[in-house]
Design a protein around this motif. Structure first.
Motif, PDB file in Angstrom:
ATOM      1  N   ASP A 192      63.914  56.953  31.513  1.00 39.00           N
ATOM      2  CA  ASP A 192      64.141  55.564  31.911  1.00 39.00           C
ATOM      3  C   ASP A 192      65.147  54.989  30.927  1.00 39.00           C
ATOM      4  OD1 ASP A 192      64.113  52.824  32.309  1.00 39.00           O
ATOM      5  OD2 ASP A 192      61.976  52.715  32.700  1.00 39.00           O
TER       6      ASP A 192
ATOM      7  N   HIS B 167      55.952  55.551  37.837  1.00 39.32           N
ATOM      8  CA  HIS B 167      56.464  54.810  36.686  1.00 39.32           C
ATOM      9  C   HIS B 167      57.089  53.489  37.140  1.00 39.32           C
ATOM     10  CE1 HIS B 167      58.423  53.958  32.851  1.00 39.32           C
ATOM     11  NE2 HIS B 167      59.584  53.889  33.480  1.00 39.32           N
TER      12      HIS B 167
ATOM     13  N   ARG C  39      54.257  51.182  37.821  1.00 37.78           N
ATOM     14  CA  ARG C  39      53.641  50.780  36.544  1.00 37.78           C
ATOM     15  C   ARG C  39      54.535  49.787  35.811  1.00 37.78           C
ATOM     16  NH1 ARG C  39      53.479  55.474  34.657  1.00 37.78           N
ATOM     17  NH2 ARG C  39      51.501  56.032  35.630  1.00 37.78           N
ATOM     18  N   LYS C  40      55.823  50.041  35.817  1.00 39.16           N
ATOM     19  CA  LYS C  40      56.771  49.171  35.118  1.00 39.16           C
ATOM     20  C   LYS C  40      56.877  47.808  35.802  1.00 39.16           C
ATOM     21  CE  LYS C  40      61.564  49.281  33.436  1.00 39.16           C
ATOM     22  NZ  LYS C  40      62.799  50.103  33.368  1.00 39.16           N
ATOM     23  N   ASP C  41      56.861  47.809  37.130  1.00 38.34           N
ATOM     24  CA  ASP C  41      57.031  46.562  37.879  1.00 38.34           C
ATOM     25  C   ASP C  41      55.747  45.757  37.988  1.00 38.34           C
ATOM     26  OD1 ASP C  41      59.638  47.358  38.314  1.00 38.34           O
ATOM     27  OD2 ASP C  41      59.298  48.026  40.381  1.00 38.34           O
TER      28      ASP C  41
ATOM     29  N   ILE D  34      57.416  51.273  25.141  1.00 45.12           N
ATOM     30  CA  ILE D  34      57.907  50.501  26.292  1.00 45.12           C
ATOM     31  C   ILE D  34      58.769  49.308  25.910  1.00 45.12           C
ATOM     32  CG2 ILE D  34      56.008  51.190  27.795  1.00 45.12           C
ATOM     33  CD1 ILE D  34      54.649  48.544  27.199  1.00 45.12           C
TER      34      ILE D  34
ATOM     35  N   TYR E 141      53.495  42.087  26.888  1.00 45.75           N
ATOM     36  CA  TYR E 141      52.990  42.950  27.949  1.00 45.75           C
ATOM     37  C   TYR E 141      51.826  42.274  28.668  1.00 45.75           C
ATOM     38  CZ  TYR E 141      51.354  47.125  30.340  1.00 45.75           C
ATOM     39  OH  TYR E 141      50.969  48.018  31.312  1.00 45.75           O
TER      40      TYR E 141
END
Length: 315
Positions: free
Chosen positions: A148, A167, A170-172, A300, A307
């Protein structure tokens, strides 16, 4: 109203049917967060690398409307260092702010388009030498399942397309939805290690023990101090044998794997609980909240507070 991400999957001549279907299957299970469309460079059917062709509903014009573009894998015999004119013209329609993802040999397409210049990329481990010969100026990491790199993501062979699509979810939208999608699709939400565990290597000696039971035990004791000596003793192996066998099976050292698992558990607790950062650090085995902050940022790029604000608000 909730934003629905438009994902356009580009099917090129010689596309692998399995990889082509991954985005629709994985992202389509994310409770309506994504709209997945499939196109070709001219709107016409394309040959797959199997014994059939496919017909799609869209031509290249939908690439200009995409929030995310995914380039599916094609037969390795068809990859080139220069793009055919029709492919280059189609890619030129992608908006500058769109996210671009490749699966397996799709990385060759991105590389030929100049989209990987100055970035690190991934592709199938068995094609690493070919990639380096074609694109000696690019940086390739042949050991990981995906990379990424800001708005450009590249993934390794076949099932790593599942990893990179999970991913994206999970990221969004956080790990809770990604885990739900994984359960619906009957796939692991997160695979340990990288491609190193799949690279051809000598067959282990007969009767060689696995480290899988020790990994399962470690996941139940993440809040405890777990050294290499503790893990090797649980597996009833010498330190050297355990470390070697662990790396062969997982593709990571035991220490790196533990950090990875602790960060994953911490992310879940940040989303799903109101525990303080220090409390979460204790529950996942980091000595202090500062240590958790350091490892989460390395993984991340954000703080625990940032987060939590992002993904608790998403719920």
């Amino acid at each position: 109203m909730r934003h629905v991400e438009r994902v356009v999957v580009l099917a090129l001549d010689g596309v692998y049917p399995f990889e082509l279907g991954i985005p629709s299957r994985i992202l389509g299970a994310a409770d309506g967060r994504y709209e997945v469309l499939t196109c070709t460079v001219d709107g016409r059917p394309v040959r797959t690398n199997a014994d059939f062709s496919i017909t799609v509903e869209h031509g290249p014009e939908v690439l200009a409307t995409a929030d995310t573009v995914i380039v599916a894998a094609v037969s390795p015999s068809l990859v080139t260092a220069e793009l055919p004119d029709a492919v280059a013209a189609a890619l030129a329609l992608i908006r500058p702010e769109a996210r671009i993802v490749s699966i397996c040999t799709g990385a060759f397409v991105l590389a030929a388009a100049g989209l990987l210049d100055g970035r690190t990329a991934a592709t199938h481990w068995n094609l690493a030498d070919t990639f380096r010969r074609m694109f000696p100026h690019l940086t390739l990491d042949p050991d990981v399942l995906f990379v990424d790199d800001d708005r450009i993501l590249t993934s390794a062979g076949a099932a790593s397309g599942v990893d990179v699509c999970l991913h994206l979810v999970r990221k969004d939208h956080g790990s809770e939805l990604a885990n739900t999608v994984a359960r619906r699709c009957v796939v692991p939400p997160f695979r340990d290690g990288g491609q190193a565990q799949y690279i051809e290597q000598p067959v282990p000696e007969a009767g060689a023990a696995s480290t899988s039971a020790t990994r399962a035990w470690a996941l139940e004791h993440l809040d405890e101090q777990l050294t290499l000596a503790h893990l090797a003793a649980h597996a009833r192996m010498s330190l050297r044998t355990f470390a070697r066998r662990f790396h062969d099976e997982v593709g990571l050292s035991p220490g790196r794997w533990l950090i990875q698992q602790r960060v994953a558990r911490a992310r879940h607790l940040l989303e799903a609980s109101d525990l303080s950062v220090d409390q979460i650090a204790g529950r996942v085995g980091f000595a202090t909240g500062a240590s958790l902050r350091q490892h989460l940022h390395a993984a991340i790029g954000v703080s625990p507070q940032a987060y939590r604000r992002t993904f608790q608000a998403a719920h």
